[in-house]
Design a protein around this motif. Structure first.
Motif, PDB file in Angstrom:
ATOM      1  N   LEU A 147       0.569  -1.332  -0.114  1.00 41.35           N
ATOM      2  CA  LEU A 147      -0.100   0.368   0.057  1.00 41.35           C
ATOM      3  C   LEU A 147       0.841   1.131  -0.080  1.00 41.35           C
ATOM      4  N   GLN A 158       3.027   1.860  -1.696  1.00 44.39           N
ATOM      5  CA  GLN A 158       4.275   1.643  -3.047  1.00 44.39           C
ATOM      6  C   GLN A 158       3.757   2.253  -3.915  1.00 44.39           C
ATOM      7  N   PRO A 159       4.489   2.800  -4.942  1.00 40.18           N
ATOM      8  CA  PRO A 159       3.945   3.599  -6.136  1.00 40.18           C
ATOM      9  C   PRO A 159       3.049   2.559  -6.957  1.00 40.18           C
ATOM     10  N   ASP A 160       4.001   1.167  -7.400  1.00 34.07           N
ATOM     11  CA  ASP A 160       3.119   0.351  -7.475  1.00 34.07           C
ATOM     12  C   ASP A 160       2.596  -0.839  -7.109  1.00 34.07           C
ATOM     13  N   ILE A 161       0.935  -1.094  -6.386  1.00 35.27           N
ATOM     14  CA  ILE A 161       1.080  -2.086  -5.276  1.00 35.27           C
ATOM     15  C   ILE A 161       1.175  -3.216  -5.723  1.00 35.27           C
ATOM     16  N   PHE A 172       2.688  -4.446  -8.995  1.00 34.42           N
ATOM     17  CA  PHE A 172       4.029  -5.285  -8.732  1.00 34.42           C
ATOM     18  C   PHE A 172       4.898  -5.142  -7.169  1.00 34.42           C
ATOM     19  N   HIS A 180       5.758  -9.003  -6.842  1.00 37.52           N
ATOM     20  CA  HIS A 180       7.506  -9.281  -6.328  1.00 37.52           C
ATOM     21  C   HIS A 180       7.684  -9.522  -5.048  1.00 37.52           C
ATOM     22  N   GLU A 203      -1.267  -8.827 -13.917  1.00 34.27           N
ATOM     23  CA  GLU A 203       0.052  -8.824 -14.549  1.00 34.27           C
ATOM     24  C   GLU A 203      -0.037  -8.718 -16.132  1.00 34.27           C
ATOM     25  N   THR A 255      -0.934   6.056  -6.186  1.00 36.10           N
ATOM     26  CA  THR A 255      -0.873   4.840  -6.366  1.00 36.10           C
ATOM     27  C   THR A 255      -1.901   4.049  -7.017  1.00 36.10           C
ATOM     28  N   VAL A 312      -4.602   2.975  -5.446  1.00 36.01           N
ATOM     29  CA  VAL A 312      -5.632   2.471  -4.626  1.00 36.01           C
ATOM     30  C   VAL A 312      -6.785   2.288  -4.227  1.00 36.01           C
ATOM     31  N   LYS A 341       0.611   4.778 -12.633  1.00 39.60           N
ATOM     32  CA  LYS A 341      -0.355   3.928 -12.313  1.00 39.60           C
ATOM     33  C   LYS A 341      -1.763   4.178 -12.878  1.00 39.60           C
ATOM     34  N   GLN A 354       6.381  -3.632 -15.509  1.00 41.24           N
ATOM     35  CA  GLN A 354       5.358  -3.116 -14.347  1.00 41.24           C
ATOM     36  C   GLN A 354       4.417  -3.112 -15.580  1.00 41.24           C
ATOM     37  N   TYR A 355       4.193  -3.054 -16.409  1.00 48.05           N
ATOM     38  CA  TYR A 355       3.649  -3.044 -17.447  1.00 48.05           C
ATOM     39  C   TYR A 355       3.868  -4.282 -18.610  1.00 48.05           C
TER      40      TYR A 355
END
Lengths: 200, 642
Positions: free
Chosen positions: A36, A38-41, A43, A47, A99, B126, B128, B317, B483-484
């Motif tokens: 939460l 992180q910039p890209d949740i 991703f 990992h 993804e 983000t 979210v 994002k 990421q993409y």
């Protein structure tokens, strides 16, 4: 030679379950919730689940190397081995579902056959191995083909993690965890070798 | 015994951790549940355009309720003159607000939040989704306006017109000021909210989540804005926010390239003098308008829409979320049809008393044909003045670029203020923007190659620092590419659904750097940066005031040289002048704009504000012959009908 199927199973202690479950749950919660921040949740989670699996499989590898063909495997091994698989399955679900839009073929297109194939193969073979370890009486004292199978699986699993984390080293976290795992594996071999020497 | 206790603790902790994380994942699924809305473009597109989330969340909705109380220092400009916080910054009022008797709360936000605000639940950056609701900007915050009549009444919001009252940069500074306030805390916001809206209750879990997220939002945004001061400087406050000497963009304008240089290239934008008027976005259909933006830099309408959101601060994002992707595409489709299949009220419907005489209009069309249609095409005269005929996209120079600066033809070219197209880094921008969104694996491979080439080119050009810059861009690209993995959903150029002839290879001819020819015909490059302005149709010309890309000419009469263009004028909430077709923009008194509602001094002598050029017809307004005057009056009459 005694009939192995009649040997008693290794003793089970409750903390084996409690501790391995704790390790699994904390890593799972960390991966899910720390994402939460992180910039890209997605991703991050994908990992972090892989890192977690690598961490969970490390004790299993250690025990396996120390005991394989010398002493019966323990519940520690079986539990960590299983939780590590569950975690890598979660990783796969995230990676494939979020993804890759649930299209496994695109993984092949993107990564090429020789990288994508072992990942899926690992998932399947490892699951078979775990299924056997929970159903066969001789999981702790394998003989014959099953013994070689177990040996192969340990090598295969480690090789997969090693390639993914140390050779590809997509990020620092992977490299650090990969090196840690490798160090533990090497240490286990050294100790095993030392033990052998002494018992000779 | 101890062992037993340890076991129990371990199992209990495990269960809690699992329940918490699985529960959270379940809630996440619930919070982000979304299914594409069904309906035609007019409806779905309108919703996306005016209420759709684009990743431009400004602040939590509860904070929006109490911002005037808990952050009044940050939002006060001293020229409120009795206006609400929102109105002071030029947001369009909610038509239901006046009738609202209850206190303004989260539950009735749709009745008081200004027109063009979205209620979303995306955490900024983000993306979210949680139970914490945010108020966010939409296309309509910028691209919907109202006409202010002389008696003070306002027209209904006009979708697609630029909001010429909106002080969006001042608003951003006010928000930055507010959230950087060390005294602002989540508790303070929630306490103030509970006082205003005591009857509202949030469920237990949602309430806890909301509180945590609110605190998280505040500390996150404070940290990032605080950390960004090296790039953005400290925000202005108080009257500075309305002063041209501090915030030079003023109402109805932004500095899109200052922002995009910052977000796409991570370079400072302060030395950027490209002030863009918020344009109208009618008839974006590619037959009529193959390229958009004032410099014709963008082809595909979806890309136009994406860049708008991205330049305004939406994260990559956020722009990959299915709902937001849908909104971007639906809003783009809406602008393609807006004014064509989706009607826009023409001038005569707004100002029936000022509808021009048919004979004048007819004569005006001939003047237009002679002096203007080569570049702009034309609109045939409609028999019913409350309707319009389809625009005719024919003209010798239509859709071509008019150079300024070094590219200008020998006759002097268009001659308008060139800062919009000559700013620093302009020529590196197309590649930087293109590689912001990794394409599918094949396209991503080419993107990587082009970045490599940029590094080599920079070295060859003896610009090692630029090579370093491209190397950094490449690192960033490689990360986003991971990421993409299948490509960002909005990457461009992309094949349109159902287009069988389109291949990845054919797309790549359209990717930058793909054109050095300013007037390649057709110009297929998806994104360009020429030092030129594009000759496009000008549908609904009366809604385009103040004219030119920098809004430097208040009325049409001034643009066509019927009257002299003013050197200085006051901008803010200007009254619409249906005679001269534009804004009544009073001159400053002793160099000052004293009316608090028109406090911004527009000085055309300031860099980027030039009102010269576009000198068509090239007549001197101070020395018009009677014939010329009559022609221009007729032209003005015709321009009211298009």
């Amino acid at each position: 030679m005694a009939d192995l199927n009649t040997l008693p199973p290794p003793p089970f202690r409750r903390e084996q379950f409690a501790i391995s479950l704790l390790a699994f749950s904390l890593l799972f919660a960390f991966s899910t919730l720390f994402g939460l921040t992180q910039p890209d949740i997605t991703f991050f989670r994908t990992h972090a689940f892989a890192w977690s699996s690598a961490l969970l499989v490390t004790p299993a590898l250690y025990i396996f190397i120390r005991r394989y063909d010398m002493a019966p495997l323990t519940h520690w091994w079986r539990l960590f081995w299983t939780f590590a698989w569950v975690m890598i399955a979660v990783h796969l679900i995230w990676g494939l579902g979020l993804e890759h839009d649930w299209r496994p073929l695109t993984v092949f297109e993107r990564q090429g056959f020789w990288i994508a194939f072992p990942i899926f193969l690992l998932q399947g073979l490892w699951l078979i191995d775990i299924a056997m370890s929970w159903t066969r009486f001789d999981w702790a004292w394998p003989t014959g083909v099953y013994k070689y199978w177990q040996g192969f699986m340990a090598v295969f699993v480690f090789a997969n993690f090693f390639v993914a984390m140390v050779i590809f080293r997509n990020d620092t976290e992977s490299l650090v965890i990969g090196l840690l795992q490798t160090a533990v594996v090497i240490a286990a071999f050294l100790l095993r070798w030392n033990e052998r020497e002494q018992s000779l | 015994m101890i062992r037993k206790v340890v076991n129990i603790i371990a199992i209990v902790v495990s269960c809690l951790a699992l329940v918490a994380s699985l529960g959270w994942l379940w809630l996440e699924g619930r919070w982000s549940a979304w299914s594409p809305p069904q309906g035609d473009v007019a409806e779905v597109g309108y919703d996306a355009f005016t209420k759709g989330a684009f990743g431009l969340e400004a602040f939590p909705l509860k904070y929006a309720v109490v911002a005037g109380r808990v952050s009044s220092a940050a939002f006060t400009t001293t020229v409120e003159d009795g206006r609400s916080l929102w109105e002071t910054y030029g947001f369009l009022p909610n038509s239901k607000a006046a009738a609202l008797k209850e206190p303004l709360c989260e539950s009735n936000a749709d009745q008081w939040l200004p027109y063009g605000f979205a209620v979303t639940n995306y955490v900024p950056m983000t993306a979210v989704q949680t139970s914490l609701k945010f108020a966010g900007l939409t296309c309509s915050s910028c691209h919907s306006g109202q006409l202010r009549h002389a008696d003070g009444t306002l027209s209904q919001p006009i979708s697609g017109m630029g909001n010429m009252d909106l002080d969006v940069i001042a608003f951003t500074d006010a928000v930055r000021n507010a959230v950087m306030d060390p005294d602002l805390t989540a508790d303070k916001i929630l306490d103030a909210y509970a006082k205003v809206c005591p009857d509202e209750s949030t469920g237990l879990i949602d309430g806890i989540v909301e509180k945590i997220m609110l605190g998280g939002w505040l500390s996150g945004v404070r940290e990032s804005m605080g950390g960004d001061t090296a790039k953005y400087g400290l925000p202005y406050h108080g009257i500075q926010m309305k002063q041209a000497s501090d915030i030079p963009a003023g109402p109805g304008r932004t500095r899109p390239f200052c922002s995009i240089v910052r977000v796409a290239m991570d370079l400072p934008g302060d030395d950027n003098y490209a002030y863009s008027k918020i344009p109208v976005v009618f008839e974006q259909n590619q037959d009529l308008r193959p390229r958009a933006q004032f410099d014709g830099s963008l082809g595909d309408p979806v890309t136009r829409s994406f860049i708008a959101a991205y330049a305004s601060g939406a994260s990559i994002k956020a722009l990959s979320k299915p709902e937001i992707v849908h909104n971007i595409k639906a809003a783009a489709a809406y602008t393609e049809q807006l004014g064509i299949a989706i009607p826009v009220k023409p001038f005569a419907a707004h100002f029936p008393d000022h509808a021009p005489a048919a004979a004048d209009v007819e004569r005006g069309l001939t003047v237009f044909q002679e002096h203007c249609a080569d570049c702009h095409g034309h609109r045939p005269i409609a028999s019913d003045p409350t309707k319009v005929e389809p625009w005719v996209a024919e003209g010798k120079y239509l859709h071509k670029m008019e150079g300024v600066g070094p590219l200008a033809p020998a006759d002097g070219g268009l001659g308008v203020d060139a800062e919009r197209v000559t700013f620093r880094y302009a020529h590196d921008l197309p590649l930087a923007i293109w590689t912001t969104l990794p394409g599918n694996p094949k396209i991503a491979a080419v993107q990587e190659k082009r970045l490599d080439k940029a590094i080599i080119d920079a070295q060859d050009a003896k610009a090692p620092a630029l090579a370093y810059f491209w190397q950094k861009q490449k690192e960033k690209f490689l990360l986003t590419k991971r990421q993409y993995r299948l490509g960002h959903p909005l990457y461009f150029p992309a094949c349109k659904e159902g287009d069988e002839t389109c291949t990845d290879e054919s797309l790549l001819d359209r990717a930058p750097p793909c054109s050095l020819d300013v007037n390649a015909d057709p110009q297929t490059c998806e994104i360009t940066a020429f030092e030129a302005f594009v000759n496009n149709p000008i549908p609904y010309a009366f809604l385009r005031a103040p004219y030119l890309h920098n809004g430097s000419v208040p009325t049409m009469a001034q643009l066509i040289n019927l009257e002299k263009r003013p050197d200085q004028f006051c901008r803010g909430q200007n009254v619409y002048d249906p005679e001269m077709l534009g804004y009544t923009a009073p001159p400053p008194v002793d160099g000052k704009c004293t009316d608090p509602r028109q406090a911004f001094l527009f000085d055309t002598g300031v860099r980027g504000n030039g009102n010269g050029g576009h000198n068509y017809p090239a007549w001197d307004p101070d020395a018009l012959t009677d014939q010329q005057r009559a022609d221009l009056q007729a032209l003005l009459a015709y321009l009211k009908t298009i």
